[in-house]
Scaffold this active site. Sequence first.
Site: not given
Ligand SMILES: O=C(O)[C@H](O)COP(=O)(O)O
Ligand SMILES: [Mn+2]
Ligand SMILES: [Mn+2]
Length: 562
Positions: A288, A363, A504, A436, A432, A82, A473-474, A29, A172
Amino acid sequence: MNGPSSNDWVLPAHPKLLKGKTLAVIVLDGWGEQVPDQYNAIHVASTPTMDSLKEGAPEHWRLIRAHGPAVGLPSEDDMGNSEVGHNALGAGRIFAQGAKLVDHALETGKIFEGAGFKYIQECFSDGTLHLIGLLSDGGVHSRYDQLQALMRGSAAHGAKRIRVHALTDGRDVLDGSSFHFMEQLEKDLEELRKQGVDALLASGGGRMYVTMDRYENDWNVVKRGWDAQVLGEAPNKFKSGLEALKHLKAANPKFNDQYCPPFVIIDDSGKAVGPILDGDAVVTFNFRADRMIMLAKALEYEDFDKFDRVRVPKINYAGMLQYDGELKLPSRYLVNPPEIDRTSGEYLVKNGVRTYACSETVKFGHVTFFWNGNRSGLFDENLECYYEIPSDQGITFNEQPLMKALEIGEKARDAILSGKYDQVRVNLPNGDMVGHTGDIKATIIACEAADKAVKMILDAIDQVGGIYLVTADHGNAEDMVKRNPKTAQPLLDKNGNIQILTSHTCWPVPIAIGGPGLSPGVRFRADLPDGGLANVAATMMNLLGFEAPADYEPSLIEVVES
Ligand SMILES: O=C(O)[C@H](O)COP(=O)(O)O
Ligand SMILES: [Mn+2]
Ligand SMILES: [Mn+2]
């Protein structure tokens, strides 16, 4: 599109690739590819396993796209995330994602004609419209311009009283940007008041501490939000959002947007200006799913035992989207979510492929729920096992950058060695989740832990003669600073400090294949230079000995005579 008839689920055998090799699918991740400098935590980290995979380029290692239109987002400027990343990986096709669907519904005005909005509108004559969500233009969970359009459109369609419950971001988008968004929100609310709408900010708090938990990691987070948003109670009370942020920041040198404590806005008599009451309407405006589902449950479920809600108002509630199609949650929503059907997970299970999926809580839904097109649960309990390792609670992950990487590695190793599974799929969250936090040192340690977990899994694949597919994934950990787009040099803030990037990125991600079970003639095709995450599902199906469905994005591999 409806699912095919039962016969159509049958995947033809691949003409050249045999079935029966265990396939490990590893998703790192937040692991992209970017200039190798000191702000690239992956580059600085010692990652011998991932480095060795790179040596397989171009036949067994390459880069693929993980942002923007390649994953169904509106533009090239949209970083991956993600949800869209795992959706694309699992579904093998590109679906217009929430951000794009909401844009369209707002641009055409269709959002205000739908059943979801009409339901909300029922409360406009006597009640208040509450809008709860992430105050950000990150485009991952929400976008500020969409909130603006929703507020203005609701006012134009009869809302007389609006209360916004704002969750500050800094994850973000840059940390500290909450001040800018709050200022903009207060201006927009004032504009609405000039037009005769009683519009105010009602409460706030940082997304990681208030409301936006996911996968039931810590219900206290949702409770803090509930107390402020519904009950109008919080330890901190202020007259305005900006005043709140300024005071809270001044009071705590460690203040950051993600973990801002909850606060409520009070009037001159000290009363909260916007608790949620019987007869009100509530919209959660994030598109989301993952970090809205817990609140949606608290708002919608009659039977609920995750925390004491104290008072459960009778409201008309709608999500911006439906967040979980299987649970039908929430039951009312403003915009139809993408209909992600016929995912690779469903195909493979219907073709007898036994699957083990594992990650830690933060995750876990990524390799299961997102992977399966935002669908909860197993397709077939006889053929699948989804294993969740509990995440640490109540910490920022720079305090524990190893997270559960080695435990995930062990579980995957054991699943591979057990011989009970054809596909073993994991998500390794470290790059990831620690990325963050913006803590570069911790992110380096995080990347090293993820690399060790990859090694454990590849070693197991070696032992059983299997195949591996390693991807991400990114991007995130590969770029920890905001850069000048022309020179790529780090940008400085007004105090001369480097601007840390907690979000990201738009960088591509690696994909590597290998293992003793990989037929010698298999290599990445050279004719798909723009390949992206959506090409991975067909690739996996081929590696498991199947042809992919005709409408899937093409496989990244070909088989040549060796
Ligand atoms: O929700 C989060 O933690 C971030 O906004 C995005 O991170 P993720 O897409 O890797 O979950
Ligand atoms: Mn992710
Ligand atoms: Mn993330």
